[in-house]
Write an enzyme that holds these catalytic residues in place. Structure first.
Site, PDB file in Angstrom:
ATOM      1  N   THR A   1       0.898  -1.154   0.000  1.00  0.00           N
ATOM      2  CA  THR A   1       0.000   0.000   0.000  1.00  0.00           C
ATOM      3  C   THR A   1       0.940   1.208   0.000  1.00  0.00           C
ATOM      4  OG1 THR A   1      -0.089   0.177   2.409  1.00  0.00           O
ATOM      5  CG2 THR A   1      -1.774  -1.198   1.378  1.00  0.00           C
ATOM      6  N   HIS A   2       0.499   2.280  -0.622  1.00  0.00           N
ATOM      7  CA  HIS A   2       1.352   3.484  -0.725  1.00  0.00           C
ATOM      8  C   HIS A   2       2.716   3.182  -1.346  1.00  0.00           C
ATOM      9  CE1 HIS A   2      -1.479   5.358   2.176  1.00  0.00           C
ATOM     10  NE2 HIS A   2      -1.447   4.162   2.745  1.00  0.00           N
TER      11      HIS A   2
ATOM     12  N   SER B   1      18.238   0.964 -26.364  1.00  0.00           N
ATOM     13  CA  SER B   1      18.437   2.395 -26.514  1.00  0.00           C
ATOM     14  C   SER B   1      19.409   2.633 -27.660  1.00  0.00           C
ATOM     15  CB  SER B   1      19.025   2.949 -25.209  1.00  0.00           C
ATOM     16  OG  SER B   1      19.808   4.097 -25.465  1.00  0.00           O
TER      17      SER B   1
ATOM     18  N   LYS C   1      20.734  -0.909 -22.131  1.00  0.00           N
ATOM     19  CA  LYS C   1      19.316  -0.744 -21.800  1.00  0.00           C
ATOM     20  C   LYS C   1      18.417  -1.832 -22.373  1.00  0.00           C
ATOM     21  CE  LYS C   1      17.656   2.114 -19.754  1.00  0.00           C
ATOM     22  NZ  LYS C   1      17.241   3.496 -20.086  1.00  0.00           N
TER      23      LYS C   1
ATOM     24  N   GLU D   1       4.896   0.623 -21.471  1.00  0.00           N
ATOM     25  CA  GLU D   1       4.788   2.084 -21.441  1.00  0.00           C
ATOM     26  C   GLU D   1       3.778   2.572 -22.481  1.00  0.00           C
ATOM     27  OE1 GLU D   1       9.213   3.504 -20.099  1.00  0.00           O
ATOM     28  OE2 GLU D   1       9.012   2.468 -22.002  1.00  0.00           O
TER      29      GLU D   1
ATOM     30  N   TYR E   1     -31.046  14.736 -34.380  1.00  0.00           N
ATOM     31  CA  TYR E   1     -29.746  14.604 -35.034  1.00  0.00           C
ATOM     32  C   TYR E   1     -29.143  15.975 -35.331  1.00  0.00           C
ATOM     33  CZ  TYR E   1     -26.036  13.579 -38.336  1.00  0.00           C
ATOM     34  OH  TYR E   1     -24.812  13.507 -38.943  1.00  0.00           O
TER      35      TYR E   1
ATOM     36  N   LYS F   1     -17.113   9.423 -34.678  1.00  0.00           N
ATOM     37  CA  LYS F   1     -16.562   8.197 -35.248  1.00  0.00           C
ATOM     38  C   LYS F   1     -15.056   8.022 -35.110  1.00  0.00           C
ATOM     39  CE  LYS F   1     -20.216   8.135 -38.351  1.00  0.00           C
ATOM     40  NZ  LYS F   1     -20.504   9.398 -37.663  1.00  0.00           N
TER      41      LYS F   1
END
Ligand code: ARG
Length: 465
Positions: free
Chosen positions: A154-155, A276, A282, A289, A316, A324
């Site tokens: 928690t936290h 990277s 990396k 993400e 309408y 859309k």
């Protein structure tokens, strides 16, 4: 070609034409538009607006148009106002002037609602399938490490030990509710508007129930004005998408953290990570993400449609054309993110030793100790204080739970009995949590089996759609 024009003397501004044309995005509805128009041609036959021969020719032509529209180049150079106009023009090119009868007693206002409903109905089915695939992958990942323990937070602070399957089942429940939401949205999408006319009901007594049956709708709309101006079925769909993305985004956030070098509890497959251009070492969790990033766009779609509809006078208004692009986009992002998350889950491996070490290095068992004191007659408030002091003392002395023994505990506070030292091991405290919904080993085993059964039932019932 235009479906209107008699009332006008002046030419349309070419800028306005470009500004208002929607073919470049509503062409996505070409198959739905044809499907609806096929059913409508049969309604026109029943009303004797079309002769059997005309209807047969029209239906054949629609089949050809549907075949030809498989090729995206079919739309090259088309300058029609929208998909409805495009399809009627193509029909006219095949069957001649009889195509002009296709708008007898039918408005594009109801046509566009019908097309969208057909589109969203199958979009909802796709979402349900993909949710099911992801849920099944989460269960498989739980099954791989049935006894693994991780710190529950928690936290974002280590709070209490939980079983790895218990953690994954939390997401399973979120996605199970998402399925319910999508099914509910699908119910409200699954209503047939044809026969509403522009707003007042068609001037021809179409058998609306027959149309609904032909198009596989469960019901017909009850009010023509509502049918013409309503888009809350689309809002329901977008809300469903938004909550799915919200859940996916939280899962992504967790796994980005858990796969970082700081945590290192899980490892993501090479196939869903990228490197990277500068830093050779990396391995970045871009797939997750991007899921997290796309969620913002889907929430934006929901907000966008809300605001578009909010001030519209009945019924309408052309503003509704702006529903859309954002709707299509939200669906694509959601279904692709679900598919991506499934692949990420498939690629992920847990490092159970690291996760367990994270529990053991922390005081995640503190609650277990306090509760054991309370089970032995110490008031919980007092128990909380004693264990709080134990934690403080340990932090000062650089001690972990495993550094304490029965004897040293008993020496620390008389309320501690030496056998309470067993609660210093995370698995002991979890054993006390066998109530339904808890992280006890038996409770989780049962929950996992139930989840598998529920998913199986869900998939069987969606096979019957
Ligand atoms: N392209 C329009 C839309 O998406 C179709 C309906 C047009 N109706 C009209 N009266 N202009 O909403």
């Amino acid at each position: 070609m235009k479906l209107w024009g008699g009332r006008f003397e002046g030419e349309a501004s070419t800028f306005f034409e470009k500004f208002s044309n929607s073919l470049h995005f509503d062409r996505k509805l070409v198959f739905e538009d044809i499907e609806g128009s096929r059913a409508f041609a049969q309604a026109l036959l029943r009303e004797r607006v079309l002769t059997p021969d005309e209807c047969r020719r029209i239906l054949e032509a629609f089949s050809e148009i549907a075949d030809e529209a498989q090729d995206p180049r079919y739309f090259d150079g088309a300058e029609d106002e929208d998909i409805h106009t495009f399809v009627i023009r193509k029909l006219g090119e095949k069957v001649g002037p009889v195509a002009e009868k296709m708008h007898t007693g039918r408005s594009r206002n109801e046509q566009v609602s019908l097309d969208l409903r057909l589109y969203l109905r199958s979009a909802a089915d796709t979402l349900l399938d993909r949710l099911g695939d992801l849920m099944s992958e989460l269960l498989a990942l739980a099954r791989k490490y049935p006894d693994a323990v991780i710190p529950g937070f928690t936290h974002l602070r280590r709070a209490q030990p939980v079983l790895w399957p218990h953690y994954l089942l939390a997401f399973f429940e979120m996605f199970a509710r998402d399925c319910e939401r999508v099914r509910q949205a699908r119910e409200r999408i699954d209503v047939m508007p044809l026969g509403s006319g522009a707003l007042a009901g068609s001037g021809f007594p179409f058998d609306r129930e027959a149309l609904a049956q032909e198009l596989g709708f469960r019901a017909i709309s009850r009010n023509s004005m509502d049918a013409s101006g309503d888009r809350d079925f689309a809002l329901d769909f977008l809300y469903g998408c938004s909550v799915i993305m919200l859940h996916l985004s939280r899962l992504a956030e967790d796994w980005i953290l858990y796969s970082s070098e700081e945590f290192n509890w899980i490892t993501l497959g090479d196939g869903v990570t990228s490197g990277s251009s500068l830093m050779p070492q990396k391995k970045n969790p871009d797939s997750l993400e991007l899921i997290r990033g796309k969620s913002g766009r889907v929430f934006g779609s929901l907000t966008s449609l809300f605001v578009t509809i909010k001030g519209l006078p009945m019924t309408y208004n052309r503003d509704l054309q702006e529903d859309k692009e954002t709707l299509f986009e939200a669906f694509d992002h959601t279904s692709e993110s679900l598919a991506m998350a499934k692949i990420v889950a498939q690629s992920a491996t847990l490092n159970p030793g690291k996760a367990l070490a994270a529990v053991e290095e922390s005081w995640a068992v503190a609650t277990d100790l306090a509760e054991e004191l309370a089970r032995n007659g110490v008031s919980f408030h007092r128990a909380h204080q004693i264990v709080g002091r134990l934690v403080l003392e340990s932090l000062k002395a650089g001690k972990k739970p495993g550094d304490w023994t029965g004897d040293t505990l008993a020496a620390f506070a008389p309320e501690f009995k030496p056998e309470m030292a067993r609660l210093l091991a995370p698995s002991e405290g979890m054993e006390m949590r066998e109530l339904p919904g808890g992280t006890g080993a038996q409770a989780v085993r049962r929950a996992l089996e139930e989840a598998e059964q529920r998913l199986k039932q869900m998939r069987e019932s969606s096979g019957e759609r």
